[in-house]
Design a protein around this motif. Structure first.
Motif, PDB file in Angstrom:
ATOM      1  N   LEU A   1       0.826  -1.202   0.000  1.00  0.00           N
ATOM      2  CA  LEU A   1       0.000   0.000   0.000  1.00  0.00           C
ATOM      3  C   LEU A   1       0.864   1.257   0.000  1.00  0.00           C
ATOM      4  CD1 LEU A   1      -2.682  -1.106   2.662  1.00  0.00           C
ATOM      5  CD2 LEU A   1      -2.886  -1.164   0.165  1.00  0.00           C
ATOM      6  N   MET A   2       0.276   2.345  -0.480  1.00  0.00           N
ATOM      7  CA  MET A   2       0.886   3.686  -0.433  1.00  0.00           C
ATOM      8  C   MET A   2       2.343   3.697  -0.904  1.00  0.00           C
ATOM      9  SD  MET A   2      -0.797   4.900   3.229  1.00  0.00           S
ATOM     10  CE  MET A   2      -0.302   3.393   4.069  1.00  0.00           C
ATOM     11  N   PRO A   3       2.636   3.091  -2.064  1.00  0.00           N
ATOM     12  CA  PRO A   3       4.041   2.960  -2.486  1.00  0.00           C
ATOM     13  C   PRO A   3       4.712   4.282  -2.817  1.00  0.00           C
ATOM     14  CG  PRO A   3       2.563   2.292  -4.251  1.00  0.00           C
ATOM     15  CD  PRO A   3       1.706   2.494  -3.046  1.00  0.00           C
ATOM     16  N   ARG A   4       3.936   5.303  -3.149  1.00  0.00           N
ATOM     17  CA  ARG A   4       4.558   6.562  -3.597  1.00  0.00           C
ATOM     18  C   ARG A   4       4.938   7.478  -2.455  1.00  0.00           C
ATOM     19  NH1 ARG A   4       1.899  10.387  -7.164  1.00  0.00           N
ATOM     20  NH2 ARG A   4       0.034  10.010  -5.913  1.00  0.00           N
TER      21      ARG A   4
ATOM     22  N   VAL B   1      15.911  14.514   5.015  1.00  0.00           N
ATOM     23  CA  VAL B   1      15.144  14.859   3.811  1.00  0.00           C
ATOM     24  C   VAL B   1      13.672  14.506   3.939  1.00  0.00           C
ATOM     25  CG1 VAL B   1      17.129  14.693   2.283  1.00  0.00           C
ATOM     26  CG2 VAL B   1      15.720  12.673   2.677  1.00  0.00           C
ATOM     27  N   ALA B   2      13.350  13.555   4.823  1.00  0.00           N
ATOM     28  CA  ALA B   2      11.947  13.175   4.994  1.00  0.00           C
ATOM     29  C   ALA B   2      11.760  12.489   6.334  1.00  0.00           C
ATOM     30  CB  ALA B   2      11.496  12.242   3.865  1.00  0.00           C
ATOM     31  N   ALA B   3      10.553  12.570   6.851  1.00  0.00           N
ATOM     32  CA  ALA B   3      10.197  11.869   8.089  1.00  0.00           C
ATOM     33  C   ALA B   3       8.761  11.402   7.949  1.00  0.00           C
ATOM     34  CB  ALA B   3      10.347  12.789   9.290  1.00  0.00           C
ATOM     35  N   SER B   4       8.536  10.131   8.264  1.00  0.00           N
ATOM     36  CA  SER B   4       7.200   9.546   8.142  1.00  0.00           C
ATOM     37  C   SER B   4       6.840   8.882   9.456  1.00  0.00           C
ATOM     38  CB  SER B   4       7.167   8.499   7.026  1.00  0.00           C
ATOM     39  OG  SER B   4       7.653   9.027   5.812  1.00  0.00           O
ATOM     40  N   GLY B   5       5.652   9.170   9.964  1.00  0.00           N
ATOM     41  CA  GLY B   5       5.252   8.592  11.242  1.00  0.00           C
ATOM     42  C   GLY B   5       3.873   8.006  11.188  1.00  0.00           C
ATOM     43  N   ILE B   6       3.624   7.037  12.088  1.00  0.00           N
ATOM     44  CA  ILE B   6       2.294   6.427  12.182  1.00  0.00           C
ATOM     45  C   ILE B   6       2.013   6.098  13.633  1.00  0.00           C
ATOM     46  CG2 ILE B   6       3.153   4.073  11.745  1.00  0.00           C
ATOM     47  CD1 ILE B   6       0.532   3.586  10.176  1.00  0.00           C
ATOM     48  N   GLY B   7       0.792   6.307  14.042  1.00  0.00           N
ATOM     49  CA  GLY B   7       0.393   6.009  15.410  1.00  0.00           C
ATOM     50  C   GLY B   7      -1.055   6.411  15.596  1.00  0.00           C
ATOM     51  N   THR B   8      -1.566   6.153  16.768  1.00  0.00           N
ATOM     52  CA  THR B   8      -2.948   6.527  17.034  1.00  0.00           C
ATOM     53  C   THR B   8      -3.021   7.991  17.459  1.00  0.00           C
ATOM     54  OG1 THR B   8      -2.725   5.733  19.305  1.00  0.00           O
ATOM     55  CG2 THR B   8      -3.619   4.197  17.690  1.00  0.00           C
ATOM     56  N   GLY B   9      -4.121   8.621  17.130  1.00  0.00           N
ATOM     57  CA  GLY B   9      -4.325  10.018  17.523  1.00  0.00           C
ATOM     58  C   GLY B   9      -3.191  10.919  17.073  1.00  0.00           C
ATOM     59  N   ASN B  10      -2.696  11.731  18.005  1.00  0.00           N
ATOM     60  CA  ASN B  10      -1.630  12.683  17.685  1.00  0.00           C
ATOM     61  C   ASN B  10      -0.259  12.198  18.142  1.00  0.00           C
ATOM     62  OD1 ASN B  10      -3.338  14.636  16.481  1.00  0.00           O
ATOM     63  ND2 ASN B  10      -3.974  15.346  18.509  1.00  0.00           N
TER      64      ASN B  10
ATOM     65  N   ILE C   1       8.409   6.890  14.173  1.00  0.00           N
ATOM     66  CA  ILE C   1       8.753   7.757  13.042  1.00  0.00           C
ATOM     67  C   ILE C   1       9.990   7.194  12.361  1.00  0.00           C
ATOM     68  CG2 ILE C   1       9.566  10.058  12.358  1.00  0.00           C
ATOM     69  CD1 ILE C   1       7.954  11.204  14.678  1.00  0.00           C
ATOM     70  N   LEU C   2       9.998   7.224  11.048  1.00  0.00           N
ATOM     71  CA  LEU C   2      11.184   6.850  10.277  1.00  0.00           C
ATOM     72  C   LEU C   2      11.787   8.122   9.681  1.00  0.00           C
ATOM     73  CD1 LEU C   2       9.875   3.677   8.389  1.00  0.00           C
ATOM     74  CD2 LEU C   2      11.231   3.772  10.493  1.00  0.00           C
ATOM     75  N   PHE C   3      13.029   8.401  10.039  1.00  0.00           N
ATOM     76  CA  PHE C   3      13.750   9.564   9.506  1.00  0.00           C
ATOM     77  C   PHE C   3      14.627   9.103   8.347  1.00  0.00           C
ATOM     78  CE2 PHE C   3      13.060  10.562  14.010  1.00  0.00           C
ATOM     79  CZ  PHE C   3      12.431  11.800  13.906  1.00  0.00           C
ATOM     80  N   GLU C   4      14.592   9.848   7.272  1.00  0.00           N
ATOM     81  CA  GLU C   4      15.408   9.515   6.103  1.00  0.00           C
ATOM     82  C   GLU C   4      16.433  10.617   5.882  1.00  0.00           C
ATOM     83  OE1 GLU C   4      13.098   7.630   2.757  1.00  0.00           O
ATOM     84  OE2 GLU C   4      11.413   8.360   3.949  1.00  0.00           O
ATOM     85  N   GLN C   5      17.712  10.242   5.842  1.00  0.00           N
ATOM     86  CA  GLN C   5      18.809  11.205   5.669  1.00  0.00           C
ATOM     87  C   GLN C   5      19.587  10.879   4.399  1.00  0.00           C
ATOM     88  OE1 GLN C   5      19.968  10.238   9.939  1.00  0.00           O
ATOM     89  NE2 GLN C   5      20.769  12.327   9.770  1.00  0.00           N
ATOM     90  N   ASP C   6      20.133  11.932   3.796  1.00  0.00           N
ATOM     91  CA  ASP C   6      20.954  11.709   2.612  1.00  0.00           C
ATOM     92  C   ASP C   6      22.390  11.370   3.023  1.00  0.00           C
ATOM     93  OD1 ASP C   6      22.285  14.063   3.261  1.00  0.00           O
ATOM     94  OD2 ASP C   6      21.296  15.261   1.708  1.00  0.00           O
ATOM     95  N   ALA C   7      23.273  11.252   2.047  1.00  0.00           N
ATOM     96  CA  ALA C   7      24.650  10.813   2.318  1.00  0.00           C
ATOM     97  C   ALA C   7      25.406  11.782   3.205  1.00  0.00           C
ATOM     98  CB  ALA C   7      25.388  10.621   0.991  1.00  0.00           C
TER      99      ALA C   7
ATOM    100  N   ALA D   1       7.948   1.294   3.363  1.00  0.00           N
ATOM    101  CA  ALA D   1       7.260  -0.007   3.441  1.00  0.00           C
ATOM    102  C   ALA D   1       6.902  -0.369   4.875  1.00  0.00           C
ATOM    103  CB  ALA D   1       8.146  -1.087   2.814  1.00  0.00           C
ATOM    104  N   GLU D   2       7.755  -0.007   5.834  1.00  0.00           N
ATOM    105  CA  GLU D   2       7.501  -0.377   7.230  1.00  0.00           C
ATOM    106  C   GLU D   2       6.211   0.259   7.749  1.00  0.00           C
ATOM    107  OE1 GLU D   2       9.913  -0.379  11.507  1.00  0.00           O
ATOM    108  OE2 GLU D   2      10.947   0.179   9.669  1.00  0.00           O
ATOM    109  N   ILE D   3       5.955   1.470   7.327  1.00  0.00           N
ATOM    110  CA  ILE D   3       4.724   2.153   7.743  1.00  0.00           C
ATOM    111  C   ILE D   3       3.531   1.608   6.963  1.00  0.00           C
ATOM    112  CG2 ILE D   3       3.525   4.382   7.555  1.00  0.00           C
ATOM    113  CD1 ILE D   3       6.029   5.680   8.645  1.00  0.00           C
ATOM    114  N   ALA D   4       3.727   1.342   5.693  1.00  0.00           N
ATOM    115  CA  ALA D   4       2.642   0.772   4.891  1.00  0.00           C
ATOM    116  C   ALA D   4       2.194  -0.568   5.470  1.00  0.00           C
ATOM    117  CB  ALA D   4       3.094   0.605   3.447  1.00  0.00           C
ATOM    118  N   ALA D   5       3.138  -1.339   6.021  1.00  0.00           N
ATOM    119  CA  ALA D   5       2.791  -2.649   6.586  1.00  0.00           C
ATOM    120  C   ALA D   5       1.863  -2.497   7.789  1.00  0.00           C
ATOM    121  CB  ALA D   5       4.066  -3.389   6.980  1.00  0.00           C
ATOM    122  N   ILE D   6       2.064  -1.462   8.595  1.00  0.00           N
ATOM    123  CA  ILE D   6       1.180  -1.227   9.743  1.00  0.00           C
ATOM    124  C   ILE D   6      -0.239  -0.930   9.258  1.00  0.00           C
ATOM    125  CG2 ILE D   6       0.742   0.235  11.747  1.00  0.00           C
ATOM    126  CD1 ILE D   6       3.215  -1.497  12.043  1.00  0.00           C
TER     127      ILE D   6
END
Length: 398
Positions: free
Chosen positions: A171-174, A350-359, A339-345, A178-183
């Motif tokens: 799900l949500m490949p764009r 460059v990006a942060a993606s999080g998932i959880g209940t509520g806020n 939250i998954l933080f993504e860093q460049d070299a 993947a770790e967040i999509a799996a949840i």
């Protein structure tokens, strides 16, 4: 009508917000906002996130009157005459402009063979779909992105059966890792959604989908949620530069300095590349910035993209944009949220993606957004440690 009018084509979130922003920036001349739909402007996110709540208007008659903004509804802009500085409307009228803002938005994609499926974008689409969200009904959603999954969640909460078909193997490949999509996938399966992943669609009618492996899925309504394409026909016909959206500079000016474009329809520079966003927040941010630029401001747009989705009790938030990354770091936020933080070299976030209940992830995603905006290296170990307040990392960058 005044020859000094600022005309805005498109009365969605971006166009409407820009009209009011012009007033907030002190512009006292004529402002004309033109929308194709017969309604007063409304917010799109509640259409899929809160289908039982009814439309939420961005502005009503009283607000337009108070601000002195002329709102023309139920009519489209058909032509732009750049030499004469005037637009032509679908009802035959012409309107001169001093500056023109194109906020024409985007339209749902329908791949060949899917023309029979219903789309989900405007209020009329939503009202037709919402009528199917009830026990005993079966909704088939083609596309496992934010909109499709929000609609699936709303349907299950309402008691309808739901099947989601996604061509990618998750799900949500764009937009999310993947770790967040799996949840999210586990939550949808737990709630009873039937998922077909890694399966293309050969054809779709209003009640039936034929999958690429030959299987058929039938329901009471098939909804296509496979993305949108920018509405650029008006700009193209006027000879403006278009490349995956109306091409604009950092101030949202098009290749014609008297014509600006903002929101879902525009392609703007972001960190060395041109991007196009489909986001409520971006529509508002860009509207504010474009309004200021129309009035002469020269500051370049530098807002960090931000997206969110609500599915059942889960909230997903994303700051920044996916890019080639050298390192991904996980930060636990309690009660299963992370939250998954993504860093460049160079260690730049460059990006942060999080998932959880509520806020659960909202505060740290907001701080991550600010760190991304700084554009400087951050220690990965500090990002991973829940005991390290991200505010300290921000202060370390000041």
């Amino acid at each position: 009508m005044s020859t000094s009018a600022i005309v805005i084509a498109g009365a969605g979130e971006c166009g409407t917000r820009a009209a009011f922003a012009l007033r907030e920036h002190g512009y006292q001349g004529a402002v004309i906002l033109i929308g194709e739909e017969p309604h007063f402007p409304y917010e799109r996110p509640p259409l899929s996130k809160s289908p039982g709540a009814g439309p939420k208007t961005v502005a009503d008659r009283e607000k337009f009157q108070a601000a002195g903004i002329e709102f023309l509804s139920g009519v489209c802009v058909r032509t732009i005459d750049r030499a004469a500085r005037e637009i032509g409307l679908g009802d035959g009228r012409t309107i001169p402009y001093h500056k023109l803002l194109l906020a024409t938005g985007a339209a749902p994609k329908l791949f060949p063979g899917m023309e029979g499926a219903r789309t989900f974008r405007a209020l009329g689409d939503a009202q037709a779909v919402h009528g199917q969200l009830a026990p005993g009904r079966h909704l088939v959603v083609v596309g496992g992105g934010f909109i499709g999954l929000e609609l699936a969640a709303a349907a299950r909460i309402a008691g309808a059966d739901v099947t989601v078909v996604e061509a990618a193997d998750r799900l949500m490949p764009r937009i999310v890792p993947a770790e967040i999509a799996a949840i999210a996938e586990a939550e949808h399966r737990d709630k009873g959604v039937s998922l077909f992943l890694g399966t293309g669609v050969v054809s779709a009618t209003e009640r039936q989908v034929t999958l690429s492996d030959g299987r058929m899925v039938e329901g009471d309504l098939v909804v296509a949620g496979v993305g949108v394409a920018p509405n650029t026909a008006l700009a193209e016909a006027a000879g403006l530069a278009v490349d995956n959206g109306i091409v604009v500079d950092g101030c949202f000016a098009t290749s014609d300095p008297d014509i600006f474009a903002a929101g879902d329809c525009c392609s703007f520079p972001y960190r060395g590349r041109n991007v196009r966003l489909e986001s409520w927040r971006a529509a508002r941010d860009q509207a504010d910035h474009a309004a200021a630029a129309i009035l002469g401001a020269e500051e370049l747009y530098a807002a960090v993209p931000w997206f969110w989705s609500d599915q059942y009790g889960l909230t997903l938030q994303v700051a920044g944009l996916p890019a080639p990354v050298a390192r991904t770091t996980r930060r636990a936020c309690g009660n299963g949220a992370f939250i998954l933080f993504e860093q460049d070299a160079d260690g730049v976030l460059v990006a942060a993606s999080g998932i959880g209940t509520g806020n659960a992830v909202a505060k740290d995603i907001r701080l991550a957004e600010m760190l991304i905006g700084k554009g400087v290296p951050v220690e990965a170990d500090a990002l991973a440690d829940p005991a390290v307040n991200l505010k300290k990392l921000l202060r370390g960058q000041e």
